[in-house]
Design a protein around this motif. Structure first.
Motif, PDB file in Angstrom:
ATOM      1  N   ARG A   8       0.845  -1.186   0.000  1.00  0.00           N
ATOM      2  CA  ARG A   8       0.000   0.000   0.000  1.00  0.00           C
ATOM      3  C   ARG A   8       0.889   1.247   0.000  1.00  0.00           C
ATOM      4  N   MET A   9       0.657   2.160  -0.940  1.00  0.00           N
ATOM      5  CA  MET A   9       1.460   3.368  -1.053  1.00  0.00           C
ATOM      6  C   MET A   9       0.906   4.470  -0.157  1.00  0.00           C
ATOM      7  N   GLY A  10       1.806   5.288   0.363  1.00  0.00           N
ATOM      8  CA  GLY A  10       1.390   6.475   1.078  1.00  0.00           C
ATOM      9  C   GLY A  10       0.852   7.511   0.112  1.00  0.00           C
ATOM     10  N   VAL A  11       0.255   8.555   0.654  1.00  0.00           N
ATOM     11  CA  VAL A  11      -0.385   9.567  -0.186  1.00  0.00           C
ATOM     12  C   VAL A  11       0.612  10.223  -1.136  1.00  0.00           C
ATOM     13  N   GLU A  12       1.735  10.693  -0.606  1.00  0.00           N
ATOM     14  CA  GLU A  12       2.693  11.392  -1.459  1.00  0.00           C
ATOM     15  C   GLU A  12       3.353  10.433  -2.445  1.00  0.00           C
ATOM     16  N   GLU A  13       3.626   9.221  -1.993  1.00  0.00           N
ATOM     17  CA  GLU A  13       4.226   8.229  -2.898  1.00  0.00           C
ATOM     18  C   GLU A  13       3.277   7.933  -4.061  1.00  0.00           C
ATOM     19  N   ARG A  14       1.969   7.803  -3.772  1.00  0.00           N
ATOM     20  CA  ARG A  14       1.006   7.535  -4.836  1.00  0.00           C
ATOM     21  C   ARG A  14       0.901   8.723  -5.788  1.00  0.00           C
ATOM     22  N   ARG A  15       0.901   9.924  -5.220  1.00  0.00           N
ATOM     23  CA  ARG A  15       0.853  11.119  -6.068  1.00  0.00           C
ATOM     24  C   ARG A  15       2.050  11.143  -7.021  1.00  0.00           C
ATOM     25  N   GLN A  16       3.243  10.868  -6.496  1.00  0.00           N
ATOM     26  CA  GLN A  16       4.440  10.895  -7.334  1.00  0.00           C
ATOM     27  C   GLN A  16       4.391   9.794  -8.392  1.00  0.00           C
ATOM     28  N   GLN A  17       3.815   8.637  -8.034  1.00  0.00           N
ATOM     29  CA  GLN A  17       3.670   7.563  -9.024  1.00  0.00           C
ATOM     30  C   GLN A  17       2.752   8.004 -10.157  1.00  0.00           C
ATOM     31  N   LEU A  18       1.624   8.628  -9.797  1.00  0.00           N
ATOM     32  CA  LEU A  18       0.678   9.080 -10.817  1.00  0.00           C
ATOM     33  C   LEU A  18       1.299  10.155 -11.710  1.00  0.00           C
ATOM     34  N   ILE A  19       2.065  11.045 -11.115  1.00  0.00           N
ATOM     35  CA  ILE A  19       2.743  12.076 -11.912  1.00  0.00           C
ATOM     36  C   ILE A  19       3.707  11.427 -12.891  1.00  0.00           C
ATOM     37  N   GLY A  20       4.463  10.435 -12.426  1.00  0.00           N
ATOM     38  CA  GLY A  20       5.410   9.749 -13.308  1.00  0.00           C
ATOM     39  C   GLY A  20       4.716   9.017 -14.437  1.00  0.00           C
ATOM     40  N   VAL A  21       3.612   8.334 -14.125  1.00  0.00           N
ATOM     41  CA  VAL A  21       2.843   7.620 -15.150  1.00  0.00           C
ATOM     42  C   VAL A  21       2.277   8.603 -16.169  1.00  0.00           C
ATOM     43  N   ALA A  22       1.700   9.698 -15.671  1.00  0.00           N
ATOM     44  CA  ALA A  22       1.122  10.697 -16.572  1.00  0.00           C
ATOM     45  C   ALA A  22       2.187  11.322 -17.457  1.00  0.00           C
ATOM     46  N   LEU A  23       3.335  11.646 -16.864  1.00  0.00           N
ATOM     47  CA  LEU A  23       4.408  12.252 -17.652  1.00  0.00           C
ATOM     48  C   LEU A  23       4.887  11.311 -18.741  1.00  0.00           C
ATOM     49  N   ASP A  24       4.968  10.025 -18.418  1.00  0.00           N
ATOM     50  CA  ASP A  24       5.386   9.044 -19.431  1.00  0.00           C
ATOM     51  C   ASP A  24       4.371   8.995 -20.573  1.00  0.00           C
ATOM     52  N   LEU A  25       3.090   8.991 -20.253  1.00  0.00           N
ATOM     53  CA  LEU A  25       2.059   8.948 -21.299  1.00  0.00           C
ATOM     54  C   LEU A  25       2.020  10.252 -22.091  1.00  0.00           C
ATOM     55  N   PHE A  26       2.115  11.386 -21.399  1.00  0.00           N
ATOM     56  CA  PHE A  26       2.110  12.679 -22.083  1.00  0.00           C
ATOM     57  C   PHE A  26       3.345  12.850 -22.953  1.00  0.00           C
ATOM     58  N   SER A  27       4.437  12.142 -22.609  1.00  0.00           N
ATOM     59  CA  SER A  27       5.666  12.247 -23.385  1.00  0.00           C
ATOM     60  C   SER A  27       5.579  11.477 -24.700  1.00  0.00           C
ATOM     61  N   ARG A  28       4.678  10.480 -24.739  1.00  0.00           N
ATOM     62  CA  ARG A  28       4.571   9.653 -25.937  1.00  0.00           C
ATOM     63  C   ARG A  28       3.435  10.069 -26.855  1.00  0.00           C
ATOM     64  N   ARG A  29       2.425  10.755 -26.278  1.00  0.00           N
ATOM     65  CA  ARG A  29       1.308  11.233 -27.078  1.00  0.00           C
ATOM     66  C   ARG A  29       0.886  12.597 -26.562  1.00  0.00           C
ATOM     67  N   SER A  30       0.189  13.342 -27.385  1.00  0.00           N
ATOM     68  CA  SER A  30      -0.318  14.636 -26.950  1.00  0.00           C
ATOM     69  C   SER A  30      -1.208  14.442 -25.725  1.00  0.00           C
ATOM     70  N   PRO A  31      -1.073  15.306 -24.719  1.00  0.00           N
ATOM     71  CA  PRO A  31      -1.923  15.182 -23.527  1.00  0.00           C
ATOM     72  C   PRO A  31      -3.412  15.153 -23.848  1.00  0.00           C
ATOM     73  N   ASP A  32      -3.833  15.792 -24.921  1.00  0.00           N
ATOM     74  CA  ASP A  32      -5.244  15.762 -25.314  1.00  0.00           C
ATOM     75  C   ASP A  32      -5.725  14.346 -25.604  1.00  0.00           C
ATOM     76  N   GLU A  33      -4.800  13.470 -25.992  1.00  0.00           N
ATOM     77  CA  GLU A  33      -5.160  12.115 -26.402  1.00  0.00           C
ATOM     78  C   GLU A  33      -5.112  11.117 -25.244  1.00  0.00           C
ATOM     79  N   VAL A  34      -4.643  11.551 -24.087  1.00  0.00           N
ATOM     80  CA  VAL A  34      -4.491  10.655 -22.940  1.00  0.00           C
ATOM     81  C   VAL A  34      -5.672  10.866 -21.986  1.00  0.00           C
ATOM     82  N   SER A  35      -6.362   9.775 -21.633  1.00  0.00           N
ATOM     83  CA  SER A  35      -7.528   9.870 -20.758  1.00  0.00           C
ATOM     84  C   SER A  35      -7.162   9.518 -19.317  1.00  0.00           C
ATOM     85  N   ILE A  36      -8.005   9.942 -18.388  1.00  0.00           N
ATOM     86  CA  ILE A  36      -7.837   9.567 -16.989  1.00  0.00           C
ATOM     87  C   ILE A  36      -7.903   8.048 -16.835  1.00  0.00           C
TER      88      ILE A  36
END
Length: 229
Positions: A8-36
């Motif tokens: 189980r991740m802590g709050v800040e650890e989970r936030r940082q994981q989500l930021i990393g995942v989002a950045l990876d997806l936004f880096s490969r495709r336009s953010p407009d094309e990436v869904s929640i």
């Protein structure tokens, strides 16, 4: 035989994981094309849980952009040792590494994306430009730049951005050539300004005096001499 247990991740650890995942997806495709939903799936959590940490995609995009901005700004940091031309060439190498790694996200940021136009996004972009500006002045050994030098440095930073965007659109010119060209562009902009201002001329003479015969600035001088010779 042991069975893996999901930690189980802590709050800040989970936030940082989500930021990393989002950045990876936004880096490969336009953010407009990436869904929640796609971000949630890549992070291994549910869609409602993403909203528990971020109000929406815009806030997650801005958090990812903050991380990317910090990364990009750090790539202009270079030890103040050796000839300026060589230092700038290393900086451009790291700059294009970032552009290469985050192409669609970099393009969306500069050309238009889900967070473009927000005050936070604009502030992040400006912070990267300011960090680059401060670093270049540091390389030049100038703390209180005259107006012409400020114009040269800020114009060059804008030129680097435009060049990177054009390169991403088809990559028709070899990246290594563009990195050298941008270093040449800096020297050329400085030289044009030096032709009109003695303070800039003194700066240019100081820079060129420390350049080796095989450096990028000397290469530019040689090429220009051959053209007019």
């Amino acid at each position: 035989m042991t069975t893996g247990v999901r930690r189980r991740m802590g709050v800040e650890e989970r936030r940082q994981q989500l930021i990393g995942v989002a950045l990876d997806l936004f880096s490969r495709r336009s953010p407009d094309e990436v869904s929640i939903d796609e971000i949630a799936s890549a992070a291994g959590i549910s869609r409602p849980l993403v909203y528990h940490y971020f109000p929406g995609k815009l806030s997650l995009y801005e958090a990812a952009l903050q991380r990317a901005a910090d990364d990009l700004a750090a790539r202009f940091v270079e030890p103040a040792r050796g000839p300026l031309g060589t230092r700038l060439l290393r900086v451009m190498g790291r700059y294009f590494d970032f552009v290469d790694e985050h192409g669609p996200g970099f393009s969306a940021l500069m050309r238009g994306g889900p967070a473009v136009g927000s005050s936070r996004t604009n502030a992040l972009v400006d912070s990267v430009r300011q960090a680059a500006y401060d670093q270049i002045l540091s390389h030049l050994g100038v703390s209180d730049p005259p107006a012409r030098l400020e114009l040269v440095v800020r114009s060059w930073i804008s030129l680097a951005e435009s060049t990177a965007l054009i390169w991403l659109d088809g990559r028709r010119i070899p990246r290594a050539e563009l990195e050298v060209q941008l270093v040449h562009d800096f020297a050329a902009l400085t030289a044009v300004s030096a032709a009109k201002d003695e303070e800039m001329a003194a700066l240019l003479r100081r820079v060129v005096a420390n350049e080796p015969a095989d450096g990028p600035f000397a290469d530019l001088i040689g090429r220009l001499t051959a053209l007019v010779g």
